[in-house]
Scaffold this motif. Structure first.
Motif, PDB file in Angstrom:
ATOM      1  N   ASN A  26      37.334 -52.096 -67.978  1.00  0.00           N
ATOM      2  CA  ASN A  26      36.209 -51.185 -67.788  1.00  0.00           C
ATOM      3  C   ASN A  26      36.544 -49.748 -68.139  1.00  0.00           C
ATOM      4  O   ASN A  26      35.771 -48.848 -67.876  1.00  0.00           O
ATOM      5  N   GLU A  84      23.695 -47.428 -65.681  1.00  0.00           N
ATOM      6  CA  GLU A  84      24.643 -48.446 -66.105  1.00  0.00           C
ATOM      7  C   GLU A  84      25.288 -48.032 -67.421  1.00  0.00           C
ATOM      8  O   GLU A  84      24.617 -47.624 -68.358  1.00  0.00           O
ATOM      9  N   ARG A  85      26.588 -48.131 -67.464  1.00  0.00           N
ATOM     10  CA  ARG A  85      27.289 -47.761 -68.688  1.00  0.00           C
ATOM     11  C   ARG A  85      27.138 -48.844 -69.745  1.00  0.00           C
ATOM     12  O   ARG A  85      27.205 -50.049 -69.434  1.00  0.00           O
ATOM     13  N   ILE A  87      27.437 -33.896 -66.863  1.00  0.00           N
ATOM     14  CA  ILE A  87      27.520 -35.344 -67.057  1.00  0.00           C
ATOM     15  C   ILE A  87      26.601 -36.049 -66.064  1.00  0.00           C
ATOM     16  O   ILE A  87      26.323 -35.542 -64.976  1.00  0.00           O
ATOM     17  N   ASP A  88      26.155 -37.236 -66.448  1.00  0.00           N
ATOM     18  CA  ASP A  88      25.297 -38.042 -65.582  1.00  0.00           C
ATOM     19  C   ASP A  88      25.746 -39.492 -65.706  1.00  0.00           C
ATOM     20  O   ASP A  88      25.504 -40.148 -66.727  1.00  0.00           O
ATOM     21  N   ARG A  89      26.435 -40.010 -64.672  1.00  0.00           N
ATOM     22  CA  ARG A  89      26.948 -41.372 -64.708  1.00  0.00           C
ATOM     23  C   ARG A  89      26.218 -42.273 -63.718  1.00  0.00           C
ATOM     24  O   ARG A  89      26.753 -43.282 -63.240  1.00  0.00           O
ATOM     25  N   SER A  90      24.996 -41.889 -63.409  1.00  0.00           N
ATOM     26  CA  SER A  90      24.227 -42.658 -62.424  1.00  0.00           C
ATOM     27  C   SER A  90      23.734 -43.986 -62.966  1.00  0.00           C
ATOM     28  O   SER A  90      23.553 -44.955 -62.234  1.00  0.00           O
TER      29      SER A  90
END
Length: 305
Positions: free
Chosen positions: A304, A276-277, A271-274
């Motif tokens: 959120n 902006e979602r 996973i890559d949550r770096s």
């Protein structure tokens, strides 16, 4: 003029119109397959394999037509393999090809005796027969300096083979439109890859090709392929266009959505949550219930989630 004469003339005209449309469709589909897979190139010498069946006759006829209008130059050489089956009409193909004025060869090899010796009575002979035929044709292609080997398999053959391999071989594979042999010495092409069998049947009937039945395996029921063919024909009757959809799926493969770790590296997925979602457009309409495991989770912004 008598009414029946007028009716006959109209019928002939209608049949001619139908034939012209059919021939244009087969030429268009063959030309597209050749272009899509770069099957034929400038200066190619194409060995057109003739079995005496409707498919190979149609392939030869369409290729001869395309040869006249193609923007590139290529040669066609018709080749038949006489496997010495009892009762095989040896004269039919030479007579037909002599009338066409095309370069051709007949390879005489008694694979019939080999197959009958090796395969038990009642068992399907198709596997061994095709291997012997393929080896002979591959070798002969080099002998005559052919750069491509053209086979008459069509779209229905390719879809049937896909299901045969899934149901009986536990693998997802079929007949590719273009194939490099395992030893790298020959390229096989299937110019009719986009053509439907029902169109080829109609075309062969219009042209009245001198069809030669296969008395070794063509008349022997290959139950697996026959079952698959019957299944697909039923599907096509129930949902017209299904064969086309299946073939389109064969050209639209997403390896990440399959299950072969040799072709897609599932083990390295992370996973890559770096970044902006993205905002979830329906977040305002959702409610959340539950018992958070720790205080940090309790303080999270519900919107959120």
């Amino acid at each position: 003029m008598p009414d029946n004469v007028v009716s006959n003339a109209e019928l002939v005209k209608k049949q001619r119109t139908q034939f012209n449309k059919l021939q244009k469709r087969l030429r268009r589909e063959t030309g597209k397959a050749i272009a899509d897979f770069n099957m034929i190139e400038e200066g190619d010498r194409i060995m057109v394999c003739l079995s005496g069946g409707k498919d190979s006759y149609t392939m030869l006829h369409i290729l001869m037509g395309l040869q006249k209008s193609a923007p590139i130059q290529f040669d066609l050489v018709a080749v038949n393999m006489d496997q010495k089956q009892p009762g095989f009409p040896e004269h039919v193909l030479p007579q037909y090809l002599d009338a066409l004025g095309i370069e051709y060869y007949v390879i005489n090899r008694d694979t019939y005796s080999v197959v009958k010796e090796k395969i038990p009575e009642g068992a399907t002979t198709c596997g061994l027969c095709s291997r012997l035929r393929r080896g002979t044709l591959y070798s002969f292609a080099e002998d005559i300096n052919a750069t491509k080997i053209a086979l008459g398999h069509h779209r229905d053959d390719m879809v049937e083979t896909l299901f045969l391999n899934m149901f009986y071989g536990s693998r997802l594979s079929s007949m590719p439109p273009k194939l490099l042999s395992d030893d790298g010495r020959n390229i096989v092409i299937r110019p009719l890859a986009y053509c439907r069998e029902k169109d080829i049947e109609k075309f062969a009937a219009f042209k009245e090709f001198p069809i030669i039945p296969c008395n070794l395996c063509g008349s022997q029921e290959n139950l697996q392929r026959q079952n698959i063919k019957a299944m697909l024909q039923q599907w096509d009757r129930q949902t017209p266009g299904r064969i086309e959809h299946i073939f389109s799926a064969m050209q639209n493969i997403k390896l990440s959505q399959m299950a072969d770790p040799a072709l897609f590296d599932f083990s390295q997925l992370q996973i890559d949550r770096s970044g902006e979602r993205k905002v979830y457009e329906f977040a305002d309409d959702q409610t959340i219930e539950g018992k958070p495991a720790n205080a940090a989770v309790q303080k999270m912004d519900v919107l959120n989630l």
